[in-house]
Design a protein around this motif. Structure first.
Motif, PDB file in Angstrom:
ATOM      1  N   GLY A 174       0.811  -1.215   0.000  1.00  0.00           N
ATOM      2  CA  GLY A 174       0.000   0.000   0.000  1.00  0.00           C
ATOM      3  C   GLY A 174       0.840   1.258   0.000  1.00  0.00           C
ATOM      4  O   GLY A 174       0.532   2.220  -0.706  1.00  0.00           O
ATOM      5  N   SER A 209      -1.926   3.003   1.951  1.00  0.00           N
ATOM      6  CA  SER A 209      -1.828   3.750   0.697  1.00  0.00           C
ATOM      7  C   SER A 209      -1.890   5.270   0.883  1.00  0.00           C
ATOM      8  O   SER A 209      -1.089   5.999   0.281  1.00  0.00           O
ATOM      9  CB  SER A 209      -2.920   3.288  -0.269  1.00  0.00           C
ATOM     10  N   THR A 260      -6.547  -1.385  -3.311  1.00  0.00           N
ATOM     11  CA  THR A 260      -5.467  -0.420  -3.122  1.00  0.00           C
ATOM     12  C   THR A 260      -5.516   0.662  -4.189  1.00  0.00           C
ATOM     13  O   THR A 260      -5.359   1.857  -3.895  1.00  0.00           O
ATOM     14  CB  THR A 260      -4.102  -1.137  -3.192  1.00  0.00           C
TER      15      THR A 260
END
Length: 260
Positions: free
Chosen positions: A20, A218, A59
């Motif tokens: 991420g 992320s 993601t």
């Protein structure tokens, strides 16, 4: 049927954080790091690739939203690249058994080397955007086709190609290139995950844990990308390209030893 490797939840969470963060920082799927790492833990290569493709989906969505909220996604460009990439991926798998792999392999490595060096020399403006017209639109579709073909032939993700090309040839800033790259991955990830699920080449447990954890990490990668300068971003991306090239060389040498 081959028994599948089951990794502990803590390892999967750690992999999700890594994937991420890299996804948000570089605008890539993270598979270039995740797939070889899963294989190091004993996961079959096909399962590793399929699981990575599935984990990329949430993601990429979160990364796209995060970049989009700050205005760093060119939605039209992403759609045009995605259309070309879906077609190109099919063509790439068709050409896989028909083209001289060695020439393509070394040519692609040369491309990565040129891009890696260029990242140190050409730094985009942070406020630069893609100025679309008919010809650039057609070129974006062609970029998607080329990226899809390379994905099918070399097994590489689209981000390591799309991000630098958008910066150098289409005038995008590093942030717009990354956000647009993540957006164009979403339809490709959906298509790939459906295909892998039908062939049972995906571990949904691993994909879910990695994907959910990656969604949390992320935004941190996206924040880092916005906090560092474009030059530092380019240098970091060149390191990622060097790692990708090293992975491709390892796979190439392994395939040659297996064929000998």
């Amino acid at each position: 049927m081959q028994e599948r490797t089951r990794l502990s939840i803590w390892i999967l969470i750690l992999l999700g954080v890594m994937m991420g963060y890299f996804s948000g920082l570089f605008g890539v799927g993270g598979g270039i790091v995740l797939v070889p790492t899963l294989m190091l833990f004993g996961v079959d290569q096909r399962i590793a690739a399929g699981t990575s493709t599935a984990a990329i989906l949430p993601t990429a969505i979160v990364g796209t939203v995060t970049y989009g909220l700050t205005g760093h996604v060119d939605w039209i460009a992403a759609a045009l690249i995605a259309v070309g990439m879906i077609a190109g991926a099919q063509l790439g798998t068709y050409l896989l058994a028909r083209l001289p792999r060695a020439a393509l392999f070394w040519g692609f490595l040369g491309f990565l080397a040129i891009v890696a060096v260029s990242l140190w020399l050409v730094v985009p403006q942070r406020d630069a955007e893609i100025e679309l017209n008919v010809w650039l639109g057609a070129a974006l579709v062609a970029l998607g086709v080329l990226t899809g073909i390379l994905s099918g032939l070399m097994g590489v993700g689209g981000g390591i190609v799309v991000v630098p090309v958008l910066m150098f040839f289409f005038g995008a800033s590093d942030l717009v290139a990354k956000g647009t790259s993540l957006a164009m991955m979403v339809p490709g990830s959906i298509s790939g995950t459906i295909g892998n699920a039908r062939r049972r080449n995906v571990d949904l447990r691993m994909a879910a844990i990695i994907g959910v954890t990656a969604c949390v990490a992320s935004p941190l990668g996206t924040w880092t990308a916005q906090a560092i300068t474009p030059f530092v971003s380019n240098v970091a991306f060149s390191v990622l390209l060097a790692f990708a090239a090293w992975q491709l060389v390892q796979k190439h040498l392994k395939a040659r030893r297996a064929a000998a």
